[in-house]
Design a protein around this motif. Structure first.
Motif, PDB file in Angstrom:
ATOM      1  N   ASP A 386      -6.493  -5.340   5.350  1.00 14.28           N
ATOM      2  CA  ASP A 386      -6.633  -5.387   3.525  1.00 14.28           C
ATOM      3  C   ASP A 386      -7.705  -6.931   3.502  1.00 14.28           C
ATOM      4  O   ASP A 386      -7.236  -7.639   2.168  1.00 14.28           O
ATOM      5  N   TRP A 406       0.928  -7.162  -2.931  1.00  9.80           N
ATOM      6  CA  TRP A 406       1.032  -6.926  -1.926  1.00  9.80           C
ATOM      7  C   TRP A 406       1.594  -8.182  -0.721  1.00  9.80           C
ATOM      8  O   TRP A 406       0.642  -8.432  -0.283  1.00  9.80           O
ATOM      9  N   SER A 412       0.571   1.069   0.952  1.00  4.59           N
ATOM     10  CA  SER A 412      -0.033   2.313  -0.101  1.00  4.59           C
ATOM     11  C   SER A 412       0.083   3.657   0.028  1.00  4.59           C
ATOM     12  O   SER A 412       1.566   3.966   0.737  1.00  4.59           O
ATOM     13  N   LYS A 418      -2.314   3.895  -4.547  1.00  2.00           N
ATOM     14  CA  LYS A 418      -1.529   2.899  -4.040  1.00  2.00           C
ATOM     15  C   LYS A 418      -0.333   2.596  -5.981  1.00  2.00           C
ATOM     16  O   LYS A 418      -1.623   2.925  -6.491  1.00  2.00           O
ATOM     17  N   GLY A 429      -7.489   2.803   3.708  1.00  2.00           N
ATOM     18  CA  GLY A 429      -6.405   1.692   3.634  1.00  2.00           C
ATOM     19  C   GLY A 429      -5.168   1.229   4.499  1.00  2.00           C
ATOM     20  O   GLY A 429      -5.554   2.555   4.771  1.00  2.00           O
ATOM     21  N   GLU A 470       5.136   5.602  -2.486  1.00  4.02           N
ATOM     22  CA  GLU A 470       4.479   3.817  -1.780  1.00  4.02           C
ATOM     23  C   GLU A 470       5.920   3.877  -1.241  1.00  4.02           C
ATOM     24  O   GLU A 470       5.346   3.441   0.278  1.00  4.02           O
TER      25      GLU A 470
END
Ligand code: FAD
Ligand code: NA7
Length: 541
Positions: A386, A406, A412, A418, A429, A470
């Motif tokens: 990230d 986050w 994700s 996202k 990701g 997610e």
């Protein structure tokens, strides 16, 4: 001034490594979209543009460290050694860019500094380091998961009078010949560097915080005949890769380590030690090295014995011997432990004897010794996964920054989308697969291309992962990771290498085949877990 409602381009791709290059090709040449790619480096290649340190090479074998999407491309690009040296991977990626005429749509030396979703227009507003702004309908981030350098906060680092370099920003003009070189870090990068730099440098001082398990890579030249025979088998090779766990081009073992007698275990470890490759040693020997503590201990004990047999000075051998689990990303190289038998290589164990500071002349350790250096190499790794997302002013719905989403670590849906970031996709990701990466990059790029193609054909204006989907994916990734030993070892895989970074699951560890199946199932189910907004109003499908 009114906000423009027409995009400048259909899509923006950020990054021109393996991921960004193929994404650009897919969106432009398969879907017919107008695309602009931005790359902050002065050339394409990503990892392979920046990591020019001596010894930089793939630890995936060359025949599967490449794209598979084009059969002609597979046939026309040769390789001359089992693993690919950095210049060879870079040359390959440059060839791909030229072959598919991608260069005209890539803007180099340009960092995307921010991207914000405009809810009124449904467009992304992308800002760059050159002061430009453009609007697009789709934003695809291919920012790299090992691309943001981790520069340690060591007192006095900026006072060093010699050259300080991070391996991820290696300058072309640095010659180590005869110099007094120090290196901090003994991960995959540090190990590659140490082996290559020792014969060149006048003296090499290795500052090691944690010893790691290294196995031989078995690197060697590859003959013309081997290349030709491999090319004939590419069909079956890639079928095997796509049906495998780690996608490294070897068969994973289905045998449990403790189910065989000790002599057989030893034979298998020895056979794979001789065959070479870190992932092969961890996943090709037995099926439970990464999951069963006893199996793991057996593999670790085997490597420790090899260290004791190889390193002549017992104190150096002790310092080099890990005592923790064998559960970081496996490392391989040629002659790592042998290198410490050289008179001009010194190992400084900085957990026992910490660095107290850096001064103009070199590195001072707690025992009072000043290690005088001309060059200090930081092989200290990356703010992985990230790091590059957080470095951007990336804002989704409601102007909310990615950091606000986050707080507990990155997440994700499927590693590619996202919640709160409509029409934004990610290549590699968070919570994407933990594998040889080009095959997983291809799987993601093709899947993202499929979803965007679907949206284009069916008049969908915005595609957005739901928070529930997610959260569900994060749970799945956590459960899978917890069934392995990886969370029990401190490494970048869980963010443990960066002070203050939340410890979080950042990979889907069920393997390449399972990941592809997940992607296919979600698509077959009408893109389950996504909101597909057709008439300005979101509706779950
Ligand atoms: P990258 O190659 O990292 O490219 C991302 C690009 O995005 C970079 O060029 C970066 O400059 C650019 N970028 C990021 N943010 C921005 C921004 N805001 N604006 C503009 N541009 C931006 N993987 C394997 O599977 N096998 C291996 O053997 C292997 N060996 C490796 C060896 C080294 C030394 C390193 C560092 C990594 C290795 N990896 C390996 C991982 C490697 O990163 C991947 O295999 C692959 O190259 C990733 O491609 P990518 O396009 O996703 O990311
Ligand atoms: P890694 O695997 O994160 O290794 C970084 C190394 O640097 C490791 O030995 C660290 O010790 C050391 N390190 C990091 N910060 C410090 C500080 N502050 N002081 C001393 N030593 C430090 O990065 P790599 O680049 O080697 O490899 C990453 C991936 O890139 C690899 O898996 C390949 O895929 C390519 P630690 O172990 O944390 O004690």
């Amino acid at each position: 001034m009114d906000t423009p409602t027409t995009p400048d381009v259909d899509a923006v791709v950020v990054g021109a490594g393996f991921g960004g290059i193929y994404m650009l090709h897919t969106l432009r040449d398969r879907l017919g979209l107008s695309v602009r790619a931005f790359e902050k480096g002065g050339g394409v290649g990503g990892t392979w543009y920046f990591n020019r340190y001596p010894g930089a090479k793939s630890d995936t074998e060359g025949f599967v460290y490449r794209y598979s999407f084009d059969p002609d491309l597979l046939q026309e690009w040769d390789w001359t050694s089992r693993y690919l040296d950095q210049p060879d991977v870079l040359a390959y990626l440059e060839h791909v860019v030229d072959r598919f005429d991608l260069r005209r749509d890539i803007t180099l030396d340009t960092e995307v500094t921010g991207a914000a979703y405009e809810e009124d227009t449904g467009l992304w507003r992308v800002s760059t380091s050159t002061g430009g702004t453009l609007r697009c309908r789709y934003l695809v981030n291919a920012l790299g998961l090992l691309a943001r350098s981790n520069v340690p906060d060591i007192p006095g680092l900026d006072t060093f009078a010699g050259r300080t370099v991070h391996t991820n920003a290696w300058p072309d003009d640095l010659d180590l010949t005869g110099r007094r070189v120090g290196v901090i870090g003994t991960g995959s990068t540090g190990a590659q560097f140490i082996v290559a730099a020792a014969p060149v440098a006048g003296h090499l001082t290795v500052f090691q915080r944690s010893p790691q398990y290294n196995v031989p890579s078995g690197n060697r030249p590859v003959t013309r005949d081997e290349v030709d025979r491999t090319k004939e088998r590419f069909g079956e090779i890639w079928d095997q890769v796509r049906g495998s766990v780690v996608a490294f081009g070897f068969e994973e073992s289905g045998v449990e380590a403790m189910s065989v007698p000790p002599e057989e275990r030893e034979r298998v470890f020895q056979e794979n030690w001789e065959a070479g490759n870190g992932f092969r040693f961890m996943f090709g020997t037995f099926c439970d090295i990464a999951t069963d503590p006893e199996a793991n201990a057996a593999a670790a004990a085997f490597i420790r014995r090899k260290i004791a047999e190889t390193v002549t000075d017992p104190e150096t051998a002790r310092r080099l011997t890990p005592t923790d689990l064998y559960a970081k990303r496996p490392i391989c190289n040629e002659g790592y432990y042998e290198t410490f038998n050289r008179d001009d290589v010194e190992l400084v164990p900085i957990r026992e004897n910490p660095i107290v500071g850096i001064v103009p002349e070199g590195v001072r350790t707690a025992d009072g010794v000043l290690h005088e250096l001309d060059v200090l190499v930081l092989a200290t790794g990356f703010d992985a996964v990230d790091g590059n997302y957080r470095a951007m002013d990336l804002r989704g719905r409601g102007g909310r920054h990615i950091d606000e989403h986050w707080t507990g670590g990155p997440s994700s849906y499927l590693g590619v989308a996202k919640a709160g970031f409509p029409n934004m996709f990610m290549v590699l990701g968070p919570n994407g697969p933990f594998t040889n990466l080009p095959p997983s990059i291809e799987a993601q790029v093709e899947w993202i291309g499929g979803l965007i193609g679907h949206a284009e054909r069916t008049g969908v204006r915005a595609v957005e992962a739901t928070s529930e989907a997610e959260a569900g994916w994060s749970r799945v990734c956590r459960e899978i990771a917890d069934a392995t030993l990886f969370p029990k070892a401190d490494s970048w895989i869980f963010g443990a290498n960066i002070p203050g970074k939340p410890n979080a699951v950042m990979f889907y560890m069920a393997g390449h085949k399972a990941y592809r199946e997940e992607l296919r199932a979600v698509a077959d189910d009408g893109y389950r877990g996504f909101l597909l907004d057709r008439a300005g109003e979101a509706a779950t499908v």
